[in-house]
Design an enzyme around this catalytic site. Sequence first.
Site, mmCIF file in Angstrom:
data_model
loop_
_atom_site.group_PDB
_atom_site.id
_atom_site.type_symbol
_atom_site.label_atom_id
_atom_site.label_comp_id
_atom_site.label_asym_id
_atom_site.label_seq_id
_atom_site.Cartn_x
_atom_site.Cartn_y
_atom_site.Cartn_z
ATOM 1 N N GLU A 108 3.453 3.937 -11.992
ATOM 2 C CA GLU A 108 3.257 4.986 -10.987
ATOM 3 C C GLU A 108 4.032 4.604 -9.733
ATOM 4 O O GLU A 108 4.314 3.432 -9.490
ATOM 5 C CB GLU A 108 1.736 5.114 -10.736
ATOM 6 C CG GLU A 108 1.307 6.109 -9.700
ATOM 7 C CD GLU A 108 1.710 7.547 -9.967
ATOM 8 O OE1 GLU A 108 2.920 7.799 -10.200
ATOM 9 O OE2 GLU A 108 0.853 8.436 -9.896
ATOM 10 N N ASP A 109 4.384 5.609 -8.932
ATOM 11 C CA ASP A 109 5.098 5.333 -7.688
ATOM 12 C C ASP A 109 4.153 4.860 -6.585
ATOM 13 O O ASP A 109 4.426 3.888 -5.894
ATOM 14 C CB ASP A 109 5.919 6.554 -7.231
ATOM 15 C CG ASP A 109 5.095 7.838 -7.157
ATOM 16 O OD1 ASP A 109 3.885 7.824 -7.480
ATOM 17 O OD2 ASP A 109 5.678 8.880 -6.776
ATOM 18 N N ASP B 286 -2.709 6.557 -3.904
ATOM 19 C CA ASP B 286 -3.154 6.995 -2.587
ATOM 20 C C ASP B 286 -4.679 7.136 -2.645
ATOM 21 O O ASP B 286 -5.390 6.144 -2.525
ATOM 22 C CB ASP B 286 -2.421 8.305 -2.284
ATOM 23 C CG ASP B 286 -2.671 8.847 -0.910
ATOM 24 O OD1 ASP B 286 -2.898 8.055 0.006
ATOM 25 O OD2 ASP B 286 -2.644 10.083 -0.731
ATOM 26 N N PHE C 195 2.844 8.393 5.484
ATOM 27 C CA PHE C 195 3.492 9.144 4.420
ATOM 28 C C PHE C 195 4.920 8.624 4.230
ATOM 29 O O PHE C 195 5.732 8.684 5.147
ATOM 30 C CB PHE C 195 3.501 10.642 4.722
ATOM 31 C CG PHE C 195 3.851 11.452 3.523
ATOM 32 C CD1 PHE C 195 2.871 11.818 2.602
ATOM 33 C CD2 PHE C 195 5.180 11.810 3.270
ATOM 34 C CE1 PHE C 195 3.198 12.535 1.452
ATOM 35 C CE2 PHE C 195 5.514 12.527 2.128
ATOM 36 C CZ PHE C 195 4.526 12.893 1.223
ATOM 37 N N ARG D 66 13.995 11.687 -2.648
ATOM 38 C CA ARG D 66 13.654 10.811 -3.776
ATOM 39 C C ARG D 66 14.742 9.763 -4.025
ATOM 40 O O ARG D 66 14.476 8.678 -4.497
ATOM 41 C CB ARG D 66 13.490 11.626 -5.065
ATOM 42 C CG ARG D 66 12.248 12.503 -5.100
ATOM 43 C CD ARG D 66 12.026 13.000 -6.520
ATOM 44 N NE ARG D 66 11.103 14.118 -6.591
ATOM 45 C CZ ARG D 66 9.773 14.012 -6.672
ATOM 46 N NH1 ARG D 66 9.207 12.831 -6.647
ATOM 47 N NH2 ARG D 66 9.012 15.083 -6.758
HETATM 48 P P1 IMP Z 1 -3.437 10.163 -5.416
HETATM 49 O O1 IMP Z 1 -3.985 10.635 -4.100
HETATM 50 O O2 IMP Z 1 -3.639 8.680 -5.604
HETATM 51 O O3 IMP Z 1 -3.984 10.966 -6.560
HETATM 52 O O4 IMP Z 1 -1.870 10.383 -5.353
HETATM 53 C C1 IMP Z 1 -1.276 11.507 -5.904
HETATM 54 C C2 IMP Z 1 0.177 11.648 -5.618
HETATM 55 O O5 IMP Z 1 0.346 11.971 -4.248
HETATM 56 C C3 IMP Z 1 1.103 10.467 -5.848
HETATM 57 O O6 IMP Z 1 1.448 10.241 -7.188
HETATM 58 C C4 IMP Z 1 2.315 10.933 -5.039
HETATM 59 O O7 IMP Z 1 3.090 11.851 -5.795
HETATM 60 C C5 IMP Z 1 1.665 11.676 -3.871
HETATM 61 N N1 IMP Z 1 1.664 10.836 -2.659
HETATM 62 C C6 IMP Z 1 0.634 10.159 -2.122
HETATM 63 N N2 IMP Z 1 1.007 9.502 -1.007
HETATM 64 C C7 IMP Z 1 2.331 9.779 -0.844
HETATM 65 C C8 IMP Z 1 3.327 9.373 0.141
HETATM 66 O O8 IMP Z 1 3.084 8.629 1.105
HETATM 67 N N3 IMP Z 1 4.583 9.871 -0.058
HETATM 68 C C9 IMP Z 1 4.926 10.696 -1.092
HETATM 69 N N4 IMP Z 1 4.035 11.082 -2.026
HETATM 70 C C10 IMP Z 1 2.751 10.629 -1.894
HETATM 71 MG MG MG Z 2 4.833 13.814 -5.163
#
Ligand code: IMP
Ligand code: MG
Length: 174
Positions: A97-98, A101, A150, A163
């Site tokens: 995963e990237d 969050d 962010f 990206r």
């Molecule tokens: P989650 O809140 O852990 O479910 O994250 C869901 C998705 O939100 C991640 O896979 C990213 O695509 C996006 N995301 C969360 N934080 C960031 C950020 O700081 N930059 C860009 N995308 C983010």
């Molecule tokens: Mg995204």
Amino acid sequence: MDVKIRVMIPEKDIDSRIREIGGKISREYEGKALHIICILKGSVFFASELAKRITVPVTLDFMEVSSYGDNTVSSGHIKIKKDLAESIEGRHVLVIEDIIDTGKTLSFLMEMLKERKPASLKLCTLLDKPDRRTHPVDVDYVGFEIPDEFVVGYGLDYAQKYRNLPYIGVVENE
Ligand code: IMP
Ligand code: MG
């Protein structure tokens, strides 16, 4: 006005961290074949670089998920936009995963993948924002823990842009 992006993690730091994690994964999976699941789209850059630093045999598959319904209100469940091409039953699976969050996406996804009966299931993320966690997730390999900002670059987008930046940065004015 020109967009200003402040560098948070320079390219050379990402490269060297990926080598370290690749070495660790290679040692831990010695004698096994590793099936990597790259979560589209954000993980493509990280997964590609990491896979090149892993010395055990690697196969790849791709999945695209979102934790939100059409109206951007959380549905509480993930939506599979693109499912895997192959079965993971009996395989040693590493999800890449990237960023983690809130943890919502990955907590649901890992539960769903577990039901498909892999031999083992681990998670690797380039970035982790632990301060934002609302859904607990067990993360096995973390590139960098970052503060609650962010970020873009190295696969991460802001409205699908940035990206392709070779570093992790923060958009200062857009
Ligand atoms: P989650 O809140 O852990 O479910 O994250 C869901 C998705 O939100 C991640 O896979 C990213 O695509 C996006 N995301 C969360 N934080 C960031 C950020 O700081 N930059 C860009 N995308 C983010
Ligand atoms: Mg995204």
